[in-house]
Design a protein around this motif. Structure first.
Motif, PDB file in Angstrom:
ATOM      1  N   GLN A 168     -19.472  -9.327 -45.220  1.00  0.00           N
ATOM      2  CA  GLN A 168     -19.379 -10.537 -44.082  1.00  0.00           C
ATOM      3  C   GLN A 168     -19.318 -11.896 -44.893  1.00  0.00           C
ATOM      4  O   GLN A 168     -19.359 -11.917 -45.949  1.00  0.00           O
ATOM      5  N   TYR A 169     -18.681 -12.658 -43.891  1.00  0.00           N
ATOM      6  CA  TYR A 169     -18.324 -13.951 -44.499  1.00  0.00           C
ATOM      7  C   TYR A 169     -19.529 -14.960 -43.642  1.00  0.00           C
ATOM      8  O   TYR A 169     -19.173 -15.241 -42.639  1.00  0.00           O
ATOM      9  N   PRO A 204     -12.735 -15.646 -46.818  1.00  0.00           N
ATOM     10  CA  PRO A 204     -12.495 -15.238 -45.513  1.00  0.00           C
ATOM     11  C   PRO A 204     -11.355 -13.854 -45.563  1.00  0.00           C
ATOM     12  O   PRO A 204     -11.506 -12.987 -44.761  1.00  0.00           O
ATOM     13  N   ASP A 223     -14.725  -8.735 -43.638  1.00  0.00           N
ATOM     14  CA  ASP A 223     -14.368  -8.232 -42.235  1.00  0.00           C
ATOM     15  C   ASP A 223     -15.287  -8.493 -41.011  1.00  0.00           C
ATOM     16  O   ASP A 223     -14.966  -8.349 -39.967  1.00  0.00           O
ATOM     17  N   VAL A 224     -16.244  -8.925 -41.426  1.00  0.00           N
ATOM     18  CA  VAL A 224     -17.296  -9.571 -40.162  1.00  0.00           C
ATOM     19  C   VAL A 224     -17.576 -11.288 -40.496  1.00  0.00           C
ATOM     20  O   VAL A 224     -17.862 -11.488 -41.653  1.00  0.00           O
ATOM     21  N   LEU A 225     -17.345 -11.773 -39.529  1.00  0.00           N
ATOM     22  CA  LEU A 225     -17.715 -13.302 -39.654  1.00  0.00           C
ATOM     23  C   LEU A 225     -18.793 -13.514 -38.951  1.00  0.00           C
ATOM     24  O   LEU A 225     -19.020 -13.184 -37.881  1.00  0.00           O
ATOM     25  N   HIS A 242     -11.298 -17.908 -39.365  1.00  0.00           N
ATOM     26  CA  HIS A 242     -10.987 -16.535 -38.410  1.00  0.00           C
ATOM     27  C   HIS A 242      -9.719 -16.250 -38.520  1.00  0.00           C
ATOM     28  O   HIS A 242      -9.279 -14.930 -38.726  1.00  0.00           O
ATOM     29  N   MET A 294      -8.754 -14.166 -41.703  1.00  0.00           N
ATOM     30  CA  MET A 294      -9.384 -13.005 -41.984  1.00  0.00           C
ATOM     31  C   MET A 294      -8.394 -11.796 -41.550  1.00  0.00           C
ATOM     32  O   MET A 294      -7.539 -12.056 -40.688  1.00  0.00           O
ATOM     33  N   GLU A 342      -7.210  -8.024 -40.328  1.00  0.00           N
ATOM     34  CA  GLU A 342      -7.418  -7.057 -39.574  1.00  0.00           C
ATOM     35  C   GLU A 342      -7.775  -5.789 -40.298  1.00  0.00           C
ATOM     36  O   GLU A 342      -7.418  -5.469 -41.151  1.00  0.00           O
ATOM     37  N   LYS A 385     -10.954  -7.063 -37.876  1.00  0.00           N
ATOM     38  CA  LYS A 385     -12.090  -8.007 -38.139  1.00  0.00           C
ATOM     39  C   LYS A 385     -13.028  -8.232 -36.847  1.00  0.00           C
ATOM     40  O   LYS A 385     -12.591  -7.924 -35.899  1.00  0.00           O
ATOM     41  N   TRP A 386     -14.215  -8.656 -37.117  1.00  0.00           N
ATOM     42  CA  TRP A 386     -15.533  -8.655 -36.146  1.00  0.00           C
ATOM     43  C   TRP A 386     -15.892 -10.082 -36.288  1.00  0.00           C
ATOM     44  O   TRP A 386     -16.067 -10.524 -37.495  1.00  0.00           O
TER      45      TRP A 386
END
Lengths: 192, 165, 458
Positions: B24-25, B58, B62-64, B82, B85, B87, B89-90
């Motif tokens: 996660q970011y 980023p 893979d998850v922001l 965003h 990041m 793909e 990605k969520w």
């Protein structure tokens, strides 16, 4: 002790203060703007005052003072509900500076004598400029930038009077009473 | 017949692997960051769900997690992160400010980050309790599990285009 | 606006005879892992030395001051929670005391004690977060985990009293939401025991740790004169040796009666700021312990006349079956979310000014006068209506002097609410702290500033 701060300022600058009052223990001097820098220097350097802290610097837009609409929450139903009664005041406040839309408000504090003083500088809408205090307090720099950003009051002699909280593209000064609270100016995305 | 069986099994395996290795970011701006910290630390331990390792770049995440109020001044930076990041990605909107703007309905704040970027899971609350964050995370994991192999969304996310505001 | 450390003009010409050096611009933020908060620093570097730094703030500007003008006086309190979100009760208290000063009312002594206890607990959790996060940025990750663990114990305490962990909205104009729970001293002592353990552990891990000391001492130095000129207050100012603490110098609430020392540093560097914060946590615990010991009148959760309290639901059940004898003379013990705001304890936590503070919950739910009273204070456009006036009230926030300047025009909502945010002053001195130092020193210096976005940008 209480009246002495106002008295000291008035004694040294008989023409500077247009009025003064003590409300709830806060001593306030309403000042003509021409003498702001001199009075501030005096406050900082006079041994009896030694106000070495510029605690706060802000402004108030008095354009709608006392004109807030009375609540009309039940007007649509036809039931008149008067607002709650105001809590009365034994020792009333003399009111905002007359005939001036803005007031720049300074709060000073003395580390040595532990006393506080408020200076109020009324400004007319036609000439929104006041001397900067950056030469006396380094902290005035950002505080004045914020007042410029939020109210559009200029500070004469400020080294870098740019927006601080909002972005350069932003138009208007949001804390003015005529700026609608939810008028958005997005950089990206829709205006919603 | 056999082909579709294979791909769907592969999908399931990939989804399973992805959902338990979330990098996660955390885009932490405000109050919600305090609850984010609480969730990430020992007491609530987000690591139990395979999401314990924040990547502060980023490009490696893979998850922001968008945690806290987004102002109009900050929105371009968030959008750019965003975009950076890779793909698949969520995006998780953490806290009510990112979901709808919350009670900051004023000139400075964005009324929900879904006005300019897609959002997968909304976690409301001001700030949400850690339990709620974990619940949101599990919802996201279910979503990841069900996603197509390419990582693209099955259908367009976020609000409908014809929604009048 | 990127998050990576990308040198923009760092191409030395490949002419071996005459080496050319150039300054490097380094852009840090707005979102950067070493910054726990959203700011942007543009530093001009000569090698690793910072030549000049420009700080840009405002990324978390949420228009607190504008919103405060649109809601009623009690409606501002939730917004104050989110100013310094590490220590919300101190913000609540500062705002409420400013409005109380404007109204000219005084809250009961017990209420002062309750507020002091909660705000000191807040201060501890703020310092825990600050020290923990800045230690983490220097690589001491376990310190962060330990400190958040301790904070979790304190938040459990806060939750017991206020019902929320972080954004508590606990104070009201003229009082607090509810009294302390019955057995508060016991869990408090337990939580403090754990917190003390953590603080000892952290002392063991950091205070004499060679790496930590080398990075902290002698970096981010500021002189007394400069600190005062920038208007810096709080632990930051005290690290330079100036003994200014609003709690001591302009005492408010009951701080003049409580025993505590103000720790001061001497060098004004990061190490001193760390030590001052560590000591302040201990002093805050001392304050809470003394306050719990000294506070007057414990909560009375039973009817003073008959000495009986029955849970509200049970009371309804008894009434349904007609067992009036069982409930006559008893008072209802209302739901857990309202606990502590009953009639019996109301007088000890609320100011004696009916136009400012809500009636006890039994009255609100039990009789029409109480309901109307509640309505008049809560509904839009009614609320508390102070007289026209302006006041400034400072309290000691976790970062320094937190002042509220409130102007009233006699209507139901404030005409202007201005916050004097302590970390605004500190941040304005950040370029001064950074210039001349090494790039790597920026991390501990920024950590010791304890920049809180909500308070800085409002």
């Amino acid at each position: 002790m209480n009246t002495s701060l106002i008295e000291l300022v008035k004694e040294r600058f008989p023409t500077a203060a247009s009025s003064s009052h003590t409300y709830r223990g806060d001593e306030t001097v309403v000042l003509r703007r021409e003498l702001l820098l001199e009075v501030a220097r005096f406050l900082k350097e006079d041994p009896a005052l030694q106000m070495n802290f510029l605690m706060d610097l802000t402004a108030v837009d008095y354009s709608t003072f006392g004109k807030s609409p009375s609540p009309a929450f039940f007007a649509s139903s036809g039931v008149a509900v008067s607002p709650s009664s105001q809590i009365p005041d034994k020792d009333p406040w003399p009111g905002p500076p007359a005939e001036a839309r803005f007031a720049v408000v300074y709060h000073f504090y003395s580390l040595k004598h532990k006393h506080r003083l408020r200076l109020v500088v009324p400004l007319n809408e036609t000439d929104l400029e006041v001397d900067t205090l950056t030469s006396l307090w380094a902290g005035a720099n950002w505080l004045e930038r914020e007042v410029w950003d939020m109210f559009g009051i200029r500070f004469r002699g400020h080294p870098d009077l740019t927006r601080i909280l909002m972005y350069e593209e932003f138009e208007g000064h949001p804390l003015r009473k005529d700026y609608p609270v939810n008028k958005r100016q997005p950089l990206i995305g829709p205006v919603n | 017949m056999f082909d579709s069986f294979l791909t769907s099994r592969l999908d399931a395996a990939l989804g399973w692997a992805r959902k338990y290795s979330i990098f996660q970011y955390p885009f932490v701006t405000a109050c919600c960051g305090m609850e984010y910290m609480a969730t990430a630390c020992a007491h609530y331990d987000i690591d139990r769900f395979g999401a314990g390792l924040p990547r502060f770049s980023p490009r490696q995440a893979d998850v922001l997690f968008v945690v806290g109020t987004i102002s109009h001044k900050l929105a371009p930076a968030l959008k750019r992160i965003h975009d950076q990041m890779a793909e698949p990605k969520w995006v998780v909107a953490f806290g009510v400010c990112t979901c709808t703007g919350g009670f900051y309905d004023n000139y400075a704040t964005v009324m929900g980050i879904d006005t300019f970027m897609p959002v997968d899971v909304y976690i409301p609350g001001c700030p949400p309790r850690p339990e709620m964050v974990l619940d949101g995370l599990m919802k996201l994991q279910n979503k990841i599990q069900d996603q197509h192999t390419t990582g693209r969304r099955a259908a367009a996310e976020s609000r409908p285009d014809n929604l009048e505001l | 606006m990127t998050t990576d450390l990308e040198p923009k003009t760092d191409k030395t010409q490949s002419a071996p005879a005459e080496l050319e050096t150039r300054e490097m611009m380094l852009n840090i933020g707005p979102a950067h892992p070493a910054m726990h908060g959203i700011i942007r620093i543009v530093a001009k570097l000569d090698g690793e030395k910072i030549q000049s730094a420009e700080v840009e703030i405002g990324y978390l500007h949420r228009a607190f001051e504008k919103m405060a003008e649109t809601v009623d006086y009690n409606g501002v309190i939730p917004y104050t929670d989110r100013l310094n979100y590490c220590s919300p009760v101190i913000n609540n208290m500062g705002y409420c005391m400013a409005v109380e000063k404007l109204l000219g009312i005084e809250v009961p002594e017990r209420c002062h004690y309750v507020r002091v206890i909660l705000s000191e607990i807040s201060r501890i959790s703020d310092h825990l977060t600050c020290v923990g996060a800045s230690a983490m940025e220097l690589g001491a990750f376990s310190v962060f985990l330990y400190m958040i663990k301790a904070r979790e114990y304190l938040w459990e305490l806060v939750e017991k009293v206020t019902g929320a962990r972080l954004t508590v909205t606990y104070c009201r104009v003229g009082g607090v939401k509810a009294d302390l729970p019955d057995d508060f001293a016991e869990p408090c002592a337990k939580a403090f025991e754990e917190t003390r353990k953590v603080i000892d552990e952290v002392h063991g891990l950091l205070t004499r740790n060679r790496i930590f000391v080398d990075r902290m001492s002698g970096t981010g130095v500021i002189s007394q004169e400069d600190a005062i000129s920038y208007g810096i207050t709080g632990p930051f100012l005290r690290s330079t040796g100036v003994e200014y603490d609003v709690r001591k110098d302009c005492p408010y609430a009951v701080y003049d009666r409580l025993p505590f020392d103000v720790p001061v540093g001497s060098r004004g560097d990061n190490m001193d700021r760390y030590l001052v914060r560590m000591e302040e946590m201990e002093q805050s615990m001392r304050i809470v312990e003394a306050a719990l010991r000294d506070m007057p009148g414990g909560p009375v959760l039973v009817n003073p006349e008959t000495g009986r309290a029955i849970p509200a639901a049970e009371m309804v059940d008894l009434a349904k079956v007609g067992n009036i004898a069982a409930i006559s003379g008893a008072c209802a013990k209302i739901g857990p979310t309202l606990e502590g705001s009953e009639k019996a304890v109301h007088a000890s936590i609320a100011a004696d000014e009916k136009r400012a503070f809500l009636p006890p919950k039994e009255d609100t739910y039990g009789n029409i006068e109480g309901l109307m009273h509640h309505f008049k204070l809560v509904m839009l456009g009614h609320g508390v209506r102070p007289p026209q006036g302006e006041v400034y009230f400072p309290v000691e926030g976790a970062n320094g002097e937190l002042g509220f300047y409130v102007v009233s025009d006699g209507s139901g909502s404030a005409y202007r609410v201005r916050v004097r945010p302590p970390c605004f002053a500190i941040m304005s001195a950040l370029p001064k702290l950074l210039v001349g130092g090494m790039m790597a020193d920026m991390v501990p210096t920024f950590g010791s500033v304890n920049m809180i976005g909500g308070e800085l940008d409002r």
